[in-house]
Design a protein around this motif. Structure first.
Motif, PDB file in Angstrom:
ATOM      1  N   ILE A 155      59.875  31.221  36.583  1.00 23.75           N
ATOM      2  CA  ILE A 155      59.164  31.191  37.853  1.00 23.75           C
ATOM      3  C   ILE A 155      59.282  29.811  38.499  1.00 23.75           C
ATOM      4  O   ILE A 155      59.535  29.681  39.697  1.00 23.75           O
ATOM      5  N   ALA A 156      59.144  28.795  37.676  1.00 29.04           N
ATOM      6  CA  ALA A 156      59.216  27.437  38.223  1.00 29.04           C
ATOM      7  C   ALA A 156      60.577  27.200  38.866  1.00 29.04           C
ATOM      8  O   ALA A 156      60.681  26.555  39.914  1.00 29.04           O
ATOM      9  N   THR A 157      61.623  27.743  38.241  1.00 26.91           N
ATOM     10  CA  THR A 157      62.953  27.550  38.813  1.00 26.91           C
ATOM     11  C   THR A 157      63.057  28.224  40.171  1.00 26.91           C
ATOM     12  O   THR A 157      63.617  27.668  41.122  1.00 26.91           O
ATOM     13  N   VAL A 158      62.506  29.417  40.247  1.00 31.17           N
ATOM     14  CA  VAL A 158      62.543  30.113  41.528  1.00 31.17           C
ATOM     15  C   VAL A 158      61.769  29.316  42.574  1.00 31.17           C
ATOM     16  O   VAL A 158      62.253  29.097  43.695  1.00 31.17           O
ATOM     17  N   THR A 167      70.917  27.062  36.226  1.00 30.61           N
ATOM     18  CA  THR A 167      69.632  26.652  35.667  1.00 30.61           C
ATOM     19  C   THR A 167      69.036  27.796  34.873  1.00 30.61           C
ATOM     20  O   THR A 167      68.558  27.622  33.748  1.00 30.61           O
ATOM     21  N   LEU A 168      69.083  28.972  35.456  1.00 25.40           N
ATOM     22  CA  LEU A 168      68.547  30.130  34.742  1.00 25.40           C
ATOM     23  C   LEU A 168      69.305  30.353  33.439  1.00 25.40           C
ATOM     24  O   LEU A 168      68.713  30.565  32.386  1.00 25.40           O
ATOM     25  N   VAL A 169      70.609  30.308  33.526  1.00 28.77           N
ATOM     26  CA  VAL A 169      71.420  30.528  32.329  1.00 28.77           C
ATOM     27  C   VAL A 169      70.994  29.565  31.223  1.00 28.77           C
ATOM     28  O   VAL A 169      70.797  29.957  30.072  1.00 28.77           O
ATOM     29  N   LEU A 170      70.809  28.335  31.602  1.00 27.63           N
ATOM     30  CA  LEU A 170      70.442  27.351  30.586  1.00 27.63           C
ATOM     31  C   LEU A 170      69.056  27.616  30.037  1.00 27.63           C
ATOM     32  O   LEU A 170      68.798  27.441  28.846  1.00 27.63           O
ATOM     33  N   ILE A 171      68.160  28.040  30.897  1.00 27.35           N
ATOM     34  CA  ILE A 171      66.803  28.313  30.418  1.00 27.35           C
ATOM     35  C   ILE A 171      66.824  29.471  29.427  1.00 27.35           C
ATOM     36  O   ILE A 171      66.175  29.426  28.382  1.00 27.35           O
ATOM     37  N   VAL A 172      67.604  30.474  29.761  1.00 26.79           N
ATOM     38  CA  VAL A 172      67.705  31.595  28.824  1.00 26.79           C
ATOM     39  C   VAL A 172      68.293  31.104  27.505  1.00 26.79           C
ATOM     40  O   VAL A 172      67.813  31.440  26.419  1.00 26.79           O
TER      41      VAL A 172
END
Ligand code: HEA
Ligand code: HEA
Ligand code: CUA
Ligand SMILES: [Cu+2]
Lengths: 102, 559, 340, 307
Positions: free
Chosen positions: A21-24, D79-84
């Motif tokens: 969520i923070a990324t979004v 960023t999402l990929v890395l978070i996952v």
């Protein structure tokens, strides 16, 4: 020390959800003109504040610092503290220059 | 104190014990060793090679400066000579010297550990050092560098035609050797202490190395990235340091000195640790103000990071920044002052021996004092504007680096030589060379203070005639100094062949390193020691058998 | 102000704040002597008094003393603060530029100093200033870092490419003082210096209004070549010279980049000085700066005469080129009165 | 090597190295060691962040312009990929502690997959920069001969939609890949960048140092602006490049872990290699958490907000 302390699968997923969520939010907010709405630099401030919070979560839960000894806390904090020293004292020069040249 | 006794008798004169030197003789057993002591010995040899090389460059510098004109070396070669002298001495000799040789050898023994926490990383750091050093030597053979050891941009990025990238790469790689050593020391000090070895029973040598390691960990990566940026900029001919491309040369200086000022404490702190050992042990007295010396090391390490701008007083940084850095520079001087006073006080009512290591320690005190005090001159910003980039600075840093660190290193080498090799060196020659070094040193570098105030700029291949007289003194001194430095090489190596056998504890000292055989066995102790005494305690609780030793001393090698 | 001329091996001070720097220096020497004497005396006293009298003695244990520690932390701290304050004041005076200054522009370049006065007068590796006037130098560089350093004025400042730095001083004594480049700048860093002439206002005005000289054109040309214009910094001879070899070229054919050849006559030399990029000699980089606007016609004539003399032309004996570092003969005639 | 064996006369748990007394000591050492190493890493990247800070504070508009050439969507996705991948890494540690070999292996493989996806996306982005003349080194860009182009000039600066960079916007308007001519593979910026600076000037946003930095003789000088944007890209490439290098090293470590996990090395008593490799992986993730807003987002609002 860490007798396998962690937040369990639900906990991990929770942290992940937060990070997601923070990324979004970072993304959406970056497209708003907060500088115009509030004060110059607001965009930067918000973006960095979010990044900082995200980092804190990763450090505390994914990296288990939450359960670590004081020594580890010290290592983490001093890493960032030294970084702050470098920023602060470098900028201390740049921000107090007279405008001659740059 | 049974455990103490059992440790103390490393020399049960029975069978020849296997020690770390006799445990395998093949080349492979050295190159693949994980024993910190063997790694230290390999470091000792490598570092000495670089020192001799740096010394030869120093000799060339002094010879060239004998006359005002640039006659022996034309200015292009001279620039390379002093650059290479600086690079080699700083990065490949002085920074690794005490930590990687003495620290590596002694730190685990002093805390009663079998080895460092990460022996393989320790070996890796040696290899990294070799690769970095090898690359640098290769670059020197190709033609060398001429940027000054400070690599200031934009000269280094755009204008120099020399092998900046190669040497930069060498220094960059070498940085990781220092980082890994520091990492190993920090972890080892935290987790590997023997039972009973509390923080406040640690020898000050260990405290000093701990503080040094902090600086290595937090400072070295910055110079690594800076040099990397420099190399990329040189490669791509675009970047952030050359103003012709929109960059900023002062940023380079900030980043460079962020490391390189703390680096001077990487150089001096270990030496201060050695001096604490020497002064206390050769006065046979507990060190005065243990906690203050210990914490002042940490304070120097921490506050040392706040003053880097004092190298940039005239660089064009803001006046405000100049004032702040000057103020903080004064503050870091205080912990050094505390140490000096405590060392002096330690000698009070001691029983001071005149053995070579102690002579070096006394030499250190005097020279570091002058070096440090002239550091205050340089830290006082109004004065620096006049003397910066002159020979005043050159004299200052040789006083602290040679008069301080090199003397501490030599003192330490002599002091622990019996432990490392099992052989006593020649006390006679030791004293002679210590005197020569002291006299030669002062003759070389004291005139440079005067030259500096007169305004002779540094890094000059040719200089106006009015400066010649003092330069002649300086060169003459360097010859004496050179002889003083060669002597130890000769008689120390000689002692390996015909030196007297040392025994585990020739000076009857309480430190843990003296409670195991000389040379120590591979895992340092026959049995993990249990520490029940304070550091530097010569009294009852130390468990030293003084009467016995006295009786024996009639046949003792030191007599 | 104090008189330091009696101190042996001490540099002359000739600016309004030189005495402040010297005073600070003497204060620091006093502080250092104080601590050095205390410590060294104590060390020696202990060293002798408590020398080892019996082997392996166990002298009494002394753990330390908090009051003492505090004392010897506090005293150095206070003293170091006085040092800081002294330094700060002097620094402030050195680097805050007063009003009503006479502004002079300085451009550093590998390896010469180019100076331009407000009136348009230019000079190279020399700086003429009047005594008793506040002078401000506004400085920059065309290539790498340099540092404008006048020891007698006790001041210096780095010259940074891409921006201006400045320096000010008020000279107090007429005379001739050394000028150095104090920031390492490459090959000829040691040669990048010259002289500062401090003159009475009247002499200075004279100097500004023209450069009379009673030298012959060849001498004058040589003087310009080796000292004033810094030609010698590139054309001085030796393996590392970056400029074309000038000995013996006059009247010969010169090969240019692009394959042309020209005869090196007066006109060619003149063009080479004014518009060097126009005809670049084969085998050289087009790095020679233009001297257009910096040399007067008289000077051009003198230069051409000198370069001709290098080829043994026009009856003058060929003067061997002298290294640039030697600038001692540089005083122009009318500035001679200013020297002591 | 030989002397190790001689020494081994008492019992050693598996994985305990000779210099340690027990597993706890080893675990503590390794953890402290890793954190010390990470402190070192912070300072390593810190030098870059300082450089970024100095230049961004000096030339915010040029940095905004540069930032707008980056594709924020890709950055966001990464960023999402890395978070996952961080999540899967954390789970790998979790299962290692539980001694669950199979899930451990699965999680490590997932982590590696996400890591590779990240690098793949980076490669796409780099190629894009290469094609558009945005590699800050002259001659290192795609050569687009004169005449083969058809790029539209003068796009309105406020066209960027979410998930779209301006480069995309300019292209999609024509539907398809159109490039500016770039016969020598030089670093190029577009008129939009100049427009942005002009706009900022009109609105009075330029700082003093920017006025010196962008202007020649009182006019905005495209060459000078270009120089500053070039600095942004130089920093961008160095930072993301070093980050990517860390990812590659991380993948190497994962491979090693995978082998070990496959052989069922880890248990509730001995899992420190997974744990400390995890620390490294998370750290690299954290660096990206900062790189993303700093490089991709800051300054974007100048466009989106429609000044
Ligand atoms: C081992 C290395 C070492 C050490 C320990 C030091 C220690 C100090 N240094 Fe030095 N320094 C260098 C190595 C070192 N330096 C090098 C290599 C350079 C030049 C780099 C280059 O440009 O090439 C340099 C340059 C340098 C400069 C920049 C000069 C210039 O280029 O303009 C300055 C300026 O402040 C400075 C200051 C100091 C100070 C204040 C200390 C202090 O830490 C000293 C503290 C010690 C004492 C003060 C003595 C003991 C105290 C007492 C007896 C009590 C009395 C004390 C008080 C009243 C406070 N040093
Ligand atoms: C650890 C650091 C270290 C050490 C030990 C030394 C040791 C010496 N240094 Fe150096 N020096 C620096 C670090 C060091 N230096 C640095 C960083 C610079 C700045 C570089 C720059 O500006 O970029 C510098 C610059 C420098 C200069 C200034 C150059 C200039 O600015 O133009 C001078 C001039 O005298 C000098 C001299 C000496 C001398 C005479 C010794 C003597 O103490 C050396 C004595 C040792 C030996 C002589 C070796 C042992 C003997 C032999 C191997 C026998 C063979 C040799 C002979 C017979 C001569 N050094
Ligand atoms: Cu110009 Cu040194
Ligand atoms: Cu310093």
């Amino acid at each position: 020390m860490s007798e396998h302390q962690h937040i369990g699968i639900p906990g991990y997923l929770g942290v992940f959800a937060f990070l997601f969520i923070a990324t979004v939010i970072t993304y959406v907010v970056a497209l708003q003109d907060l500088d115009g709405m509030f004060f110059p630099g607001a965009n930067t401030l918000v973006a960095l504040a979010i990044a900082f919070t995200k980092m804190t979560f990763v450090v505390l839960f994914f990296m288990h610092v939450r359960w670590q000894s004081r020594l580890i806390w010290l290592a983490v904090v001093s890493g960032f503290f030294w970084l702050a020293i470098m920023f602060a004292y470098t900028l201390q020069d740049y921000l107090t220059r007279s405008v001659i040249g740059y | 104190m049974e455990n103490v006794d059992s440790i103390n008798t490393g020399e049960d004169k029975g069978e020849e014990q296997v020690n770390y030197l006799t445990n395998g003789f093949s080349i492979k057993s050295w190159l693949l060793t994980k024993d910190h002591k063997r790694i230290a010995i390999m470091y000792l040899i490598s570092v000495s090679v670089f020192f001799v090389l740096g010394g030869i460059y120093a000799g060339l510098i002094r010879l060239e400066l004998l006359t005002p004109a640039s006659d022996l070396l034309e200015s292009g070669s001279y620039n390379k000579v002093f650059t290479q002298h600086g690079v080699i001495m700083v990065f490949f000799y002085l920074i690794p010297a005490i930590p990687a040789v003495l620290g590596n050898f002694l730190l685990p023994i002093m805390i009663g550990a079998k080895d460092l926490a990460f022996p393989r990383i320790n070996l890796l750091s040696l290899y990294i050092y070799w690769v970095g050093g090898g690359l640098t030597l290769f670059a020197l053979m190709q033609g060398g560098v001429d940027t000054g050891w400070t690599f200031y941009t934009p000269y280094s990025t755009t204008f120099s035609n020399s092998f900046v990238m190669l040497v930069g790469l060498g220094v960059f790689i070498n940085g990781f050797s220092s980082i890994l050593t520091g990492l190993n020391f920090i972890v080892t000090t935290h987790t590997m202490r023997a039972p009973g070895m509390t923080w406040f029973r640690l020898p000050l040598f260990v405290w000093a190395h701990y503080a040094t390691s902090l600086v290595m960990i937090l400072g070295t990566p910055v110079v690594a990235i800076t040099i990397l940026l420099l190399a990329v900029e040189r490669l791509t001919q675009t970047g952030i340091f050359d103003p012709a491309l929109g960059g900023d040369p002062i940023l380079f200086q900030h980043l460079f000195w962020f490391y390189s000022h703390p680096a001077v404490y990487i150089m001096i702190l270990p030496s201060m640790g050695v001096i604490s050992e020497l002064i206390s042990n050769f006065s046979r007295k507990k060190i005065f103000g243990y906690e203050f010396i210990a914490f002042s090391s940490i304070a120097i390490a921490v506050f040392g990071f706040l003053v880097w701008g004092h190298h940039m007083f005239v660089s064009g940084q803001s006046i405000y920044a100049g004032l702040v850095f000057s103020f903080l520079t004064m503050v870091v001087a205080v912990p050094s002052a505390i140490k000096v006073f405590n060392w002096t006080a330690t000698m009070y009512k001691g029983s001071i021996s005149y053995d070579t290591p102690m002579l070096y320690a006394i030499g250190f005190l005097g020279l570091f004092l002058i070096g440090g005090l002239t550091g205050l001159f340089l830290g006082s910003v109004g004065l620096t504007v006049h003397v910066t980039d002159t020979y005043f600075v050159v004299a200052h840093f040789h006083y602290v680096m040679v008069g301080g660190t090199v003397l501490g290193y030599l003192g330490g080498i002599h002091y622990w030589w019996p432990k490392m090799t099992g052989k006593m060196y020649s006390e006679f020659w030791g004293r002679i060379s210590a005197m020569l070094v002291f006299i030669g040193f002062n003759l070389t570098f004291f005139p440079q203070f005067i030259l500096g105030y007169q305004g002779m700029p540094r890094r000059y291949a040719a200089y106006p005639e009015e400066f010649q007289v003092l330069n002649i003194f300086s060169t003459a001194g360097a010859s004496v100094l050179g002889i003083g430095m060669i002597l130890p090489v000769i008689y120390l190596v000689g002692s390996l062949i015909n030196g007297k056998s040392a025994g585990p504890n020739p000076w009857l000292l309480p430190g843990l390193e003296w409670r195991t055989a000389s040379p120590p066995p591979t895992f340092n102790f026959e049995k993990t020691p249990v520490v029940t005494w304070e550091a530097y305690s010569f009294g009852e609780d130390s468990g030293l058998d003084i009467d016995e030793a006295r009786r024996e001393s009639r046949v003792s090698p030191t007599a | 102000m104090q008189d330091t001329s009696w101190v042996p091996l001490f540099p002359e001070g000739a600016s309004s704040f030189a005495w402040e720097v010297d005073a600070l220096y003497f204060y620091l020497i006093a502080v250092s002597a104080f601590f050095a004497i205390i410590v060294v005396a104590a060390v020696f006293y202990f060293f002798i008094k408590y020398r080892e009298r019996e082997k392996f003695a166990t002298p009494p244990e002394i753990h330390g003393s908090i009051p003492l520690e505090l004392f010897w932390s506090f005293v150095p701290f206070v003293i170091s603060m006085t040092i800081f304050l002294g330094g700060a004041i002097v620094y402030y005076n050195q680097y805050t530029i007063p009003e009503d200054t006479m502004e002079i522009f300085v451009v550093g370049k590998q390896w010469m100093w180019k100076v331009q006065h407000g009136t348009g007068q230019r000079e190279i590796n020399e700086l003429h200033v009047p005594v008793g006037r506040k002078v401000k130098l506004t400085m920059t560089t065309e290539d790498v870092l340099h540092d404008f350093y006048i020891p007698a004025f006790r001041t210096k400042a780095d010259v940074v490419p891409g921006r201006y730095t400045s320096l000010w001083f008020e000279a107090t004594k007429p005379g001739k003082y050394r000028l150095f480049c104090a920031e390492y700048c490459g090959l000829n860093h040691a040669g990048m210096g010259g002289w500062v002439y401090v003159m009475e206002q009247r002499d200075f005005d004279n100097w500004l209004s023209g450069n009379l000289s009673n030298q012959t054109p060849v001498q004058q040309g040589q003087d310009l070549f080796t000292n004033k214009l810094g030609c010698a910094s590139c054309h001085a001879g030796g393996q590392n010279q970056r400029g074309a070899i000038l000995e013996g070229i006059f009247g010969k054919e010169v090969k240019l980049v692009g394959g042309q050849t020209v005869i090196a006559d007066e006109e060619y030399i003149r063009n080479s000085i004014l518009n060097p990029a126009g005809q670049v000699v084969e085998g050289y980089q087009p790095i020679m700066p233009t001297f257009k606007g910096q040399v007067t016609e008289e000077q051009l004539v003198a230069l051409v005469a000198y370069i001709k003399s290098l080829s043994g032309q026009s009856g003058t004996t060929a003067a061997p080129m002298t290294p640039a570092a030697d600038g001692t003969t540089a005083a122009p005639a009318n500035a001679a009165g200013a020297g002591k | 090597m030989t002397h190790d064996d001689k020494h081994d006369d008492h019992y050693h748990p598996p994985g305990l190295q000779h210099q340690f007394d027990d597993m706890k000591q080893q675990m503590d050492s390794v953890t402290i060691g890793m954190w010390t190493f990470l402190a070192q890493e912070i300072m390593f990247f810190g030098g870059l962040f300082t450089a970024y800070l100095v230049f961004r504070s000096r030339f915010p508009m040029a940095f905004a312009a540069g930032s707008n050439h980056l594709d924020a969507f890709w950055g966001w996705l990464n960023t999402l990929v890395l978070i996952v991948s961080s999540l899967t890494m954390a789970l790998a540690v979790f299962y290692a502690q539980k001694g669950n070999r199979n899930l451990q292996v699965v999680m490590i493989i997932l982590t590696m997959i996400f890591g590779s996806v990240f690098l793949g996306v980076k490669a796409i982005e780099y190629t894009d920069k290469y094609n558009h003349g945005l590699v800050p080194v002259d001659g290192w860009n795609k050569v687009v001969p004169e005449g083969e182009h058809g790029a539209k000039e003068g796009e309105s600066a406020s066209l960027a939609l979410p998930f779209e960079t301006r480069v995309n916007a300019a292209e999609s308007a024509d539907g398809g890949e159109k490039l500016h001519p770039n016969p020598r593979g030089e670093f190029q910026i577009t008129d939009d960048d100049i427009a942005l600076v002009t706009m900022a000037q009109k609105e009075g946003y330029l700082t003093e140092s920017e006025k010196i930095g962008y202007f020649s003789n009182g006019e905005i000088d495209p060459e000078k602006v270009k120089g500053k944007v070039q600095i942004f890209f130089w920093i961008y490439f160095v930072m993301t490049g070093l980050h990517a290098l860390h990812m590659v090293i991380g993948l190497g470590i994962m491979l090693w872990l995978l082998v070990m996990a496959w052989r069922n090395t880890f248990s509730a008593d001995y899992y420190s290699p997974v744990e400390i490799s995890g620390l490294y992986w998370h750290f690299v993730d954290i660096v990206w958490i900062f790189l993303f807003p700093l490089l991709y987002l800051l300054g974007r609002h100048f466009l989106a907000g429609g000044h």
